[in-house]
Design an enzyme around this catalytic site. Structure first.
Site, PDB file in Angstrom:
ATOM      1  N   GLU A 155      -6.979  19.143  -0.164  1.00 10.16           N
ATOM      2  CA  GLU A 155      -6.088  19.075   0.997  1.00 10.16           C
ATOM      3  C   GLU A 155      -6.631  19.859   2.195  1.00 10.16           C
ATOM      4  O   GLU A 155      -6.161  19.687   3.323  1.00 10.16           O
ATOM      5  CB  GLU A 155      -4.694  19.607   0.636  1.00 10.16           C
ATOM      6  CG  GLU A 155      -3.919  18.724  -0.352  1.00 10.16           C
ATOM      7  CD  GLU A 155      -4.407  18.825  -1.802  1.00 10.16           C
ATOM      8  OE1 GLU A 155      -4.900  19.908  -2.180  1.00 10.16           O
ATOM      9  OE2 GLU A 155      -4.330  17.826  -2.537  1.00 10.16           O
ATOM     10  N   ASN A 156      -7.609  20.751   1.954  1.00  9.52           N
ATOM     11  CA  ASN A 156      -8.106  21.600   3.042  1.00  9.52           C
ATOM     12  C   ASN A 156      -8.829  20.827   4.146  1.00  9.52           C
ATOM     13  O   ASN A 156      -9.028  21.348   5.249  1.00  9.52           O
ATOM     14  CB  ASN A 156      -9.033  22.709   2.524  1.00  9.52           C
ATOM     15  CG  ASN A 156      -8.297  23.864   1.872  1.00  9.52           C
ATOM     16  OD1 ASN A 156      -8.841  24.559   1.007  1.00  9.52           O
ATOM     17  ND2 ASN A 156      -7.044  24.095   2.258  1.00  9.52           N
ATOM     18  N   TRP A 157      -9.196  19.552   3.879  1.00  7.02           N
ATOM     19  CA  TRP A 157      -9.852  18.739   4.918  1.00  7.02           C
ATOM     20  C   TRP A 157      -8.947  18.545   6.121  1.00  7.02           C
ATOM     21  O   TRP A 157      -9.431  18.259   7.218  1.00  7.02           O
ATOM     22  CB  TRP A 157     -10.235  17.357   4.371  1.00  7.02           C
ATOM     23  CG  TRP A 157     -11.297  17.387   3.331  1.00  7.02           C
ATOM     24  CD1 TRP A 157     -11.113  17.129   2.001  1.00  7.02           C
ATOM     25  CD2 TRP A 157     -12.699  17.636   3.498  1.00  7.02           C
ATOM     26  NE1 TRP A 157     -12.319  17.229   1.332  1.00  7.02           N
ATOM     27  CE2 TRP A 157     -13.302  17.537   2.231  1.00  7.02           C
ATOM     28  CE3 TRP A 157     -13.494  17.947   4.604  1.00  7.02           C
ATOM     29  CZ2 TRP A 157     -14.671  17.731   2.025  1.00  7.02           C
ATOM     30  CZ3 TRP A 157     -14.854  18.142   4.404  1.00  7.02           C
ATOM     31  CH2 TRP A 157     -15.428  18.031   3.118  1.00  7.02           C
ATOM     32  N   ILE A 168       1.076  26.777  -7.518  1.00  4.99           N
ATOM     33  CA  ILE A 168      -0.188  26.380  -8.147  1.00  4.99           C
ATOM     34  C   ILE A 168      -1.038  25.577  -7.154  1.00  4.99           C
ATOM     35  O   ILE A 168      -2.255  25.524  -7.262  1.00  4.99           O
ATOM     36  CB  ILE A 168       0.073  25.532  -9.415  1.00  4.99           C
ATOM     37  CG1 ILE A 168       0.951  26.293 -10.419  1.00  4.99           C
ATOM     38  CG2 ILE A 168      -1.226  25.104 -10.083  1.00  4.99           C
ATOM     39  CD1 ILE A 168       0.340  27.518 -11.024  1.00  4.99           C
ATOM     40  N   SER A 169      -0.370  24.927  -6.176  1.00  7.83           N
ATOM     41  CA  SER A 169      -1.065  24.177  -5.130  1.00  7.83           C
ATOM     42  C   SER A 169      -2.155  23.239  -5.652  1.00  7.83           C
ATOM     43  O   SER A 169      -3.288  23.260  -5.154  1.00  7.83           O
ATOM     44  CB  SER A 169      -1.667  25.127  -4.089  1.00  7.83           C
ATOM     45  OG  SER A 169      -0.634  25.827  -3.429  1.00  7.83           O
ATOM     46  N   ASP A 199      -6.091  33.399  -1.462  1.00  7.97           N
ATOM     47  CA  ASP A 199      -5.247  32.998  -0.339  1.00  7.97           C
ATOM     48  C   ASP A 199      -5.008  34.183   0.592  1.00  7.97           C
ATOM     49  O   ASP A 199      -4.972  35.328   0.145  1.00  7.97           O
ATOM     50  CB  ASP A 199      -3.919  32.457  -0.891  1.00  7.97           C
ATOM     51  CG  ASP A 199      -3.160  31.648   0.145  1.00  7.97           C
ATOM     52  OD1 ASP A 199      -3.704  31.384   1.237  1.00  7.97           O
ATOM     53  OD2 ASP A 199      -2.006  31.273  -0.140  1.00  7.97           O
ATOM     54  N   GLY A 200      -4.852  33.893   1.863  1.00  9.04           N
ATOM     55  CA  GLY A 200      -4.450  34.926   2.815  1.00  9.04           C
ATOM     56  C   GLY A 200      -5.515  35.355   3.810  1.00  9.04           C
ATOM     57  O   GLY A 200      -5.321  36.314   4.553  1.00  9.04           O
ATOM     58  N   GLY A 259      -6.472  33.813   6.525  1.00 10.98           N
ATOM     59  CA  GLY A 259      -5.987  33.573   7.889  1.00 10.98           C
ATOM     60  C   GLY A 259      -5.022  34.665   8.327  1.00 10.98           C
ATOM     61  O   GLY A 259      -5.114  35.190   9.452  1.00 10.98           O
ATOM     62  N   ARG A 275      -9.343  33.136  12.688  1.00 15.24           N
ATOM     63  CA  ARG A 275      -9.246  32.821  11.256  1.00 15.24           C
ATOM     64  C   ARG A 275     -10.597  32.890  10.564  1.00 15.24           C
ATOM     65  O   ARG A 275     -10.694  33.311   9.413  1.00 15.24           O
ATOM     66  CB  ARG A 275      -8.661  31.410  11.068  1.00 15.24           C
ATOM     67  CG  ARG A 275      -7.204  31.281  11.510  1.00 15.24           C
ATOM     68  CD  ARG A 275      -6.712  29.853  11.291  1.00 15.24           C
ATOM     69  NE  ARG A 275      -6.836  29.458   9.890  1.00 15.24           N
ATOM     70  CZ  ARG A 275      -5.964  29.791   8.950  1.00 15.24           C
ATOM     71  NH1 ARG A 275      -4.902  30.504   9.233  1.00 15.24           N
ATOM     72  NH2 ARG A 275      -6.153  29.383   7.719  1.00 15.24           N
ATOM     73  N   ARG A 281      -3.099  34.587  -7.949  1.00 10.82           N
ATOM     74  CA  ARG A 281      -2.991  34.069  -6.583  1.00 10.82           C
ATOM     75  C   ARG A 281      -2.624  35.223  -5.665  1.00 10.82           C
ATOM     76  O   ARG A 281      -1.649  35.937  -5.912  1.00 10.82           O
ATOM     77  CB  ARG A 281      -1.942  32.961  -6.465  1.00 10.82           C
ATOM     78  CG  ARG A 281      -1.892  32.432  -5.022  1.00 10.82           C
ATOM     79  CD  ARG A 281      -1.066  31.201  -4.843  1.00 10.82           C
ATOM     80  NE  ARG A 281      -1.295  30.653  -3.510  1.00 10.82           N
ATOM     81  CZ  ARG A 281      -1.171  29.389  -3.172  1.00 10.82           C
ATOM     82  NH1 ARG A 281      -0.813  28.503  -4.085  1.00 10.82           N
ATOM     83  NH2 ARG A 281      -1.402  28.994  -1.941  1.00 10.82           N
TER      84      ARG A 281
HETATM   85  C1  FPP Z   1      -7.467  30.812   1.903  1.00  9.80           C
HETATM   86  O1  FPP Z   1      -7.024  31.551   3.017  1.00  9.80           O
HETATM   87  C2  FPP Z   1      -8.899  30.683   1.880  1.00  9.80           C
HETATM   88  C3  FPP Z   1      -9.637  29.508   2.001  1.00  9.80           C
HETATM   89  C4  FPP Z   1      -9.047  28.174   2.136  1.00  9.80           C
HETATM   90  C5  FPP Z   1     -11.100  29.540   1.986  1.00  9.80           C
HETATM   91  C6  FPP Z   1     -11.623  30.397   0.884  1.00  9.80           C
HETATM   92  C7  FPP Z   1     -13.037  30.674   1.060  1.00  9.80           C
HETATM   93  C8  FPP Z   1     -13.577  31.887   0.900  1.00  9.80           C
HETATM   94  C9  FPP Z   1     -12.825  33.126   0.590  1.00  9.80           C
HETATM   95  C10 FPP Z   1     -15.023  32.014   0.935  1.00  9.80           C
HETATM   96  C11 FPP Z   1     -15.490  32.101  -0.486  1.00  9.80           C
HETATM   97  C12 FPP Z   1     -16.711  31.327  -0.629  1.00  9.80           C
HETATM   98  C13 FPP Z   1     -17.325  31.023  -1.783  1.00  9.80           C
HETATM   99  C14 FPP Z   1     -18.606  30.258  -1.746  1.00  9.80           C
HETATM  100  C15 FPP Z   1     -16.779  31.413  -3.114  1.00  9.80           C
HETATM  101  P1  FPP Z   1      -6.144  30.808   4.118  1.00  9.80           P
HETATM  102  O2  FPP Z   1      -7.052  30.346   5.198  1.00  9.80           O
HETATM  103  O3  FPP Z   1      -5.355  29.734   3.452  1.00  9.80           O
HETATM  104  O4  FPP Z   1      -5.248  31.982   4.605  1.00  9.80           O
HETATM  105  P2  FPP Z   1      -3.767  31.854   5.195  1.00  9.80           P
HETATM  106  O5  FPP Z   1      -2.913  31.240   4.130  1.00  9.80           O
HETATM  107  O6  FPP Z   1      -3.395  33.274   5.489  1.00  9.80           O
HETATM  108  O7  FPP Z   1      -3.874  31.028   6.427  1.00  9.80           O
END
Ligand code: FPP
Length: 239
Positions: free
Chosen positions: A65-67, A193-194, A18-19, A21, A31, A186
């Protein structure tokens, strides 16, 4: 070895990456640049865990949920998965890594599911680390598909509802033959746990760090493992 600490490397490490973005935003970057940096961090951690002889590494790459993220970000992530599969499968194979995917494959682009299947087939007999990548995965989805299988079996007369055991549920879930995570990491300061592996995290040690995923490196993983090794795991027993 002391009596109080288990002092053993975790067999299975699961990571909520996570993180990305926020990492990008703090650099006034889009992002998607954060996801690109996150991918590099993921590749480094895969390599490092394989070298450390971790048995299973699970990475939460995309949740059910990421969709609902902006369409542009979703398509970017999907193209990133596709190009990564194309570029890394052979390299992982050379390192004896066994690649597996968990999640709902029905909503993914067939170009991606084809590559996923190819990567699984190519590496299925490898003897090194299992790399499990969760894509369009959610713990609730996994329970839903497990319950569907179980209900088919009870309706088909294979067993009666009151004969259902924990082992039946275990076997219907997505990866019945692998150990459950010992350590869940995490990043980025969120303590949730999301909807990750809800059933399999029953006894996992939880480790939260403020480090943003793109900054999570070998030293950060070592710190998480060291913290884990200091803990006493009782699994509901007395010490
Ligand atoms: C969370 O950061 C990250 C994701 C939803 C995407 C994770 C994908 C990768 C790190 C690429 C890895 C790829 C493979 C094939 C293993 P966020 O966008 O939720 O960050 P934020 O909470 O700061 O917005």
């Amino acid at each position: 070895m002391s009596n109080h600490h288990q002092c053993q490397l975790p067999k299975h490490i699961a990571i909520i990456m996570d993180g990305n973005g926020r990492w990008a935003a703090s650099r006034f970057m889009p992002r998607i640049a954060g996801h690109q940096a996150g991918l590099q961090a993921a590749k480094n951690i895969v390599k490092y865990c394989a070298e450390k002889k971790i048995a299973v590494l699970t990475l939460f790459a995309f949740s059910s949920e990421n969709w609902s993220r902006p369409i542009k970000e979703v398509s970017f992530l999907m193209e990133l998965f596709l190009s990564t599969l194309e570029a890394e499968t052979k390299r992982f194979h050379e390192k004896e890594i066994r690649i597996k995917f968990i999640g709902d494959r029905t909503r993914l682009d067939p170009r991606i599911t084809r590559k996923m299947q190819e990567a699984e087939n190519l590496t299925q007999h490898n003897k090194g680390m299992v790399l499990m990548i969760a894509i369009d995965y959610g713990g609730q989805w996994d329970m839903q598909q497990a319950l569907q299988k179980i209900m088919e079996k009870t309706l088909g007369g294979e067993y009666k509802p009151h004969e259902l055991t924990v082992a039946h549920i275990e076997n219907a879930l997505s990866f019945p033959d692998l150990p459950h995570p010992d350590l869940l990491i995490r990043t980025s300061g969120e303590k949730r746990i999301s909807n990750f592996m809800l059933w399999q995290l029953a006894y996992a040690e939880l480790y939260f760090t403020d480090t943003l995923w793109p900054d999570f490196n070998e030293a950060a993983l070592d710190a998480a493992i060291a913290d884990y090794m200091k803990r006493e795991r009782r699994f509901g027993n007395a010490s």
